[in-house]
Design an enzyme around this catalytic site. Structure first.
Site, mmCIF file in Angstrom:
data_model
loop_
_atom_site.group_PDB
_atom_site.id
_atom_site.type_symbol
_atom_site.label_atom_id
_atom_site.label_comp_id
_atom_site.label_asym_id
_atom_site.label_seq_id
_atom_site.Cartn_x
_atom_site.Cartn_y
_atom_site.Cartn_z
ATOM 1 N N GLY A 29 0.823 -1.212 0.000
ATOM 2 C CA GLY A 29 0.000 0.000 0.000
ATOM 3 C C GLY A 29 0.852 1.255 0.000
ATOM 4 O O GLY A 29 2.068 1.213 -0.224
ATOM 5 N N ASP A 84 2.197 -3.299 8.400
ATOM 6 C CA ASP A 84 1.393 -3.226 7.183
ATOM 7 C C ASP A 84 0.344 -2.132 7.312
ATOM 8 O O ASP A 84 0.089 -1.629 8.412
ATOM 9 C CB ASP A 84 0.692 -4.596 6.977
ATOM 10 C CG ASP A 84 0.183 -4.782 5.562
ATOM 11 O OD1 ASP A 84 -0.250 -5.904 5.243
ATOM 12 O OD2 ASP A 84 0.206 -3.797 4.782
ATOM 13 N N ALA A 86 -3.697 -0.692 6.342
ATOM 14 C CA ALA A 86 -5.040 -1.269 6.434
ATOM 15 C C ALA A 86 -6.016 -0.310 5.770
ATOM 16 O O ALA A 86 -5.753 0.887 5.647
ATOM 17 C CB ALA A 86 -5.448 -1.511 7.876
ATOM 18 N N LYS A 97 -8.725 -5.353 5.099
ATOM 19 C CA LYS A 97 -7.514 -5.200 4.288
ATOM 20 C C LYS A 97 -7.765 -5.820 2.932
ATOM 21 O O LYS A 97 -8.646 -6.666 2.787
ATOM 22 C CB LYS A 97 -6.323 -5.866 4.986
ATOM 23 C CG LYS A 97 -5.768 -5.030 6.133
ATOM 24 C CD LYS A 97 -4.616 -5.704 6.877
ATOM 25 C CE LYS A 97 -3.437 -6.019 5.989
ATOM 26 N NZ LYS A 97 -2.967 -4.849 5.217
ATOM 27 N N GLY A 98 -6.995 -5.358 1.922
ATOM 28 C CA GLY A 98 -7.203 -5.912 0.588
ATOM 29 C C GLY A 98 -7.564 -4.857 -0.439
ATOM 30 O O GLY A 98 -7.821 -5.154 -1.591
ATOM 31 N N GLY A 99 -7.555 -3.595 0.016
ATOM 32 C CA GLY A 99 -7.777 -2.507 -0.955
ATOM 33 C C GLY A 99 -6.731 -2.568 -2.063
ATOM 34 O O GLY A 99 -6.988 -2.202 -3.196
ATOM 35 N N GLY A 100 -5.537 -3.085 -1.672
ATOM 36 C CA GLY A 100 -4.464 -3.243 -2.645
ATOM 37 C C GLY A 100 -4.387 -4.646 -3.218
ATOM 38 O O GLY A 100 -3.433 -4.998 -3.910
ATOM 39 N N GLU A 106 -0.354 -10.850 2.813
ATOM 40 C CA GLU A 106 -0.343 -9.996 4.011
ATOM 41 C C GLU A 106 -0.764 -10.789 5.240
ATOM 42 O O GLU A 106 -0.156 -10.706 6.302
ATOM 43 C CB GLU A 106 -1.277 -8.807 3.817
ATOM 44 C CG GLU A 106 -0.764 -7.769 2.838
ATOM 45 C CD GLU A 106 -1.775 -6.673 2.566
ATOM 46 O OE1 GLU A 106 -2.998 -6.911 2.751
ATOM 47 O OE2 GLU A 106 -1.353 -5.570 2.178
ATOM 48 N N LYS A 124 -8.688 5.869 8.320
ATOM 49 C CA LYS A 124 -8.920 4.436 8.512
ATOM 50 C C LYS A 124 -9.362 4.094 9.929
ATOM 51 O O LYS A 124 -9.629 2.938 10.219
ATOM 52 C CB LYS A 124 -7.651 3.646 8.173
ATOM 53 C CG LYS A 124 -6.842 4.057 6.952
ATOM 54 C CD LYS A 124 -7.621 4.190 5.687
ATOM 55 C CE LYS A 124 -6.773 4.417 4.457
ATOM 56 N NZ LYS A 124 -5.921 3.298 4.095
#
Ligand code: DER
Length: 234
Positions: A29, A84, A86, A97-100, A106, A124
């Site tokens: 990210g 990481d 978020a 998580k997982g926008g990227g 991850e 966030k």
């Protein structure tokens, strides 16, 4: 927002990347570049005998371009600390998580770490998931099963607006570093107030590879604020 990201990243590195930490997981990210920036400031002497594990191609590029030593989770199954970003975190440190589209690797590096830390800007920081990040829960799926997972989400798990994530700079769907697709599935607030249960129900769908709900794995989260302060959640 960038200043807030840097603030969160610097605070997290200063508090959680100690001289004895040798195996370090680097997330994905736009916030994690500030994590690497701060680690570099700890100096070559400190970083010379460290190994950095990536959570995808972007993370891998970040590590190699910084001149840091790249490692692999198969060589280093136990990680000292993983940091990481978020997309959202709630009061209990459950995260979307997982926008990227990197949540599989991850989550592997988050669970392999003795300490897993999240860094993000103020946007966030939520009380309940889904409040600020409204694109839905990112779900990595096998391309072969993507249509059936979509149907199950829409008809069985009360996510009628679940959609396959389409790429912008490439024709067709987003393809992950693991050659899978991503489905973004919005859920009701009621469902998102019980993220563990929601995670379990999504994981049971045939063809789901990994779900962008991180529950019970975040040790601390740092949010940079607009006024230059940092909010820490434990
Ligand atoms: O996909 C992810 O979970 C990434 O960590 C990412 O979404 C974090 O967001 P950022 O770009 O605001 O750091």
């Amino acid at each position: 927002v960038d200043a807030a990201k840097r603030l969160a990243a610097y605070t997290a590195v200063d508090r959680h990347v100690q001289p004895g930490d040798k195996i370090i997981g680097i997330g994905s990210g736009s916030t994690v570049p500030y994590v690497v920036e701060r680690i570099l400031q700890q100096g070559d002497e400190r970083n010379r005998d460290r190994v950095f594990l990536p959570t995808g191609f972007q993370s891998q590029q970040l590590i190699t371009l910084a001149g840091l030593r790249l490692g692999d989770i198969t060589q280093y199954p136990e990680i000292d600390v993983t940091i990481d970003g978020a997309d959202e975190a709630d009061t209990d440190l459950n995260c979307i998580k997982g926008g990227g589209a990197c949540q599989l690797r991850e989550k592997v590096l988050a669970e392999a770490a003795r300490t897993f830390i999240v860094v993000a800007d103020y946007r966030k920081n939520s009380t309940v998931l889904g409040t600020n990040y409204t694109s839905g829960v990112p779900i990595e799926v096998s391309p072969f099963a993507s249509t059936s997972v979509l149907r199950s989400l829409r008809t069985k798990l009360d996510s009628p607006n679940a959609t396959l994530r389409m790429a912008r700079a490439k024709a067709g769907p987003v393809v992950t570093d693991n050659s899978n697709f991503i489905i973004d599935a919005p859920f009701t607030e009621v469902a998102l107030r019980k993220p563990r249960e929601l995670l379990a129900s999504i994981k049971l769908l045939t063809g789901v590879v990994e779900v962008g709900l991180f529950c019970g794995v975040v040790k601390a989260a740092y949010f940079g604020n607009q006024d230059g302060s940092v909010t820490a959640k434990f």
